[in-house]
Design a protein around this motif. Sequence first.
Motif, PDB file in Angstrom:
ATOM      1  N   GLY A  25     122.523 -21.327  60.753  1.00  0.00           N
ATOM      2  CA  GLY A  25     123.934 -21.363  60.332  1.00  0.00           C
ATOM      3  C   GLY A  25     124.428 -22.777  60.122  1.00  0.00           C
ATOM      4  O   GLY A  25     125.158 -23.047  59.164  1.00  0.00           O
ATOM      5  N   PHE A  26     124.036 -23.697  60.990  1.00  0.00           N
ATOM      6  CA  PHE A  26     124.426 -25.100  60.821  1.00  0.00           C
ATOM      7  C   PHE A  26     123.817 -25.698  59.554  1.00  0.00           C
ATOM      8  O   PHE A  26     124.494 -26.384  58.792  1.00  0.00           O
ATOM      9  N   VAL A  27     122.549 -25.443  59.339  1.00  0.00           N
ATOM     10  CA  VAL A  27     121.870 -25.996  58.163  1.00  0.00           C
ATOM     11  C   VAL A  27     122.442 -25.392  56.891  1.00  0.00           C
ATOM     12  O   VAL A  27     122.707 -26.098  55.917  1.00  0.00           O
ATOM     13  N   ARG A  28     122.648 -24.094  56.879  1.00  0.00           N
ATOM     14  CA  ARG A  28     123.196 -23.432  55.701  1.00  0.00           C
ATOM     15  C   ARG A  28     124.622 -23.863  55.431  1.00  0.00           C
ATOM     16  O   ARG A  28     125.029 -24.044  54.303  1.00  0.00           O
ATOM     17  N   GLY A  29     125.402 -24.070  56.489  1.00  0.00           N
ATOM     18  CA  GLY A  29     126.796 -24.484  56.336  1.00  0.00           C
ATOM     19  C   GLY A  29     126.945 -25.883  55.785  1.00  0.00           C
ATOM     20  O   GLY A  29     127.885 -26.171  55.060  1.00  0.00           O
ATOM     21  N   ASP A  62     124.742 -13.439  58.521  1.00  0.00           N
ATOM     22  CA  ASP A  62     123.509 -14.205  58.390  1.00  0.00           C
ATOM     23  C   ASP A  62     122.759 -13.859  57.114  1.00  0.00           C
ATOM     24  O   ASP A  62     121.868 -14.584  56.718  1.00  0.00           O
ATOM     25  N   SER A  63     123.087 -12.769  56.487  1.00  0.00           N
ATOM     26  CA  SER A  63     122.540 -12.311  55.207  1.00  0.00           C
ATOM     27  C   SER A  63     121.040 -12.578  55.062  1.00  0.00           C
ATOM     28  O   SER A  63     120.604 -13.228  54.129  1.00  0.00           O
ATOM     29  N   LEU A  64     120.279 -12.077  56.022  1.00  0.00           N
ATOM     30  CA  LEU A  64     118.830 -12.174  55.960  1.00  0.00           C
ATOM     31  C   LEU A  64     118.268 -10.811  55.553  1.00  0.00           C
ATOM     32  O   LEU A  64     118.757  -9.778  55.993  1.00  0.00           O
ATOM     33  N   GLY A  65     117.240 -10.827  54.752  1.00  0.00           N
ATOM     34  CA  GLY A  65     116.580  -9.593  54.374  1.00  0.00           C
ATOM     35  C   GLY A  65     115.641  -9.125  55.470  1.00  0.00           C
ATOM     36  O   GLY A  65     115.517  -9.736  56.534  1.00  0.00           O
TER      37      GLY A  65
END
Length: 84
Positions: free
Chosen positions: A77-81, A26-29
Amino acid sequence: MGSILVTIIVGLVVGLIARAIKPGDDSLGLIWTIVLGILGALLAGWFGQWVGWYAPGQPAGWIASVVGAIVLLVIYGFVRGKRG
């Protein structure tokens, strides 16, 4: 001031648990993990009030907050994908 600090800490814990449970990168800070946890708790509280589980103004529980955060991670994840 104390309630803001508690909200941030709860958001961090909920966000970290949700990210640990949901597989994938998810690579969130740190800040976005806190925001994820807070929004997950708000989503769970709203949904719980909508279906009658919680009274108006009653906060969501820990498990519901984590589930709300996981739902937001799946949507993220859906939006980023779809962008890439």
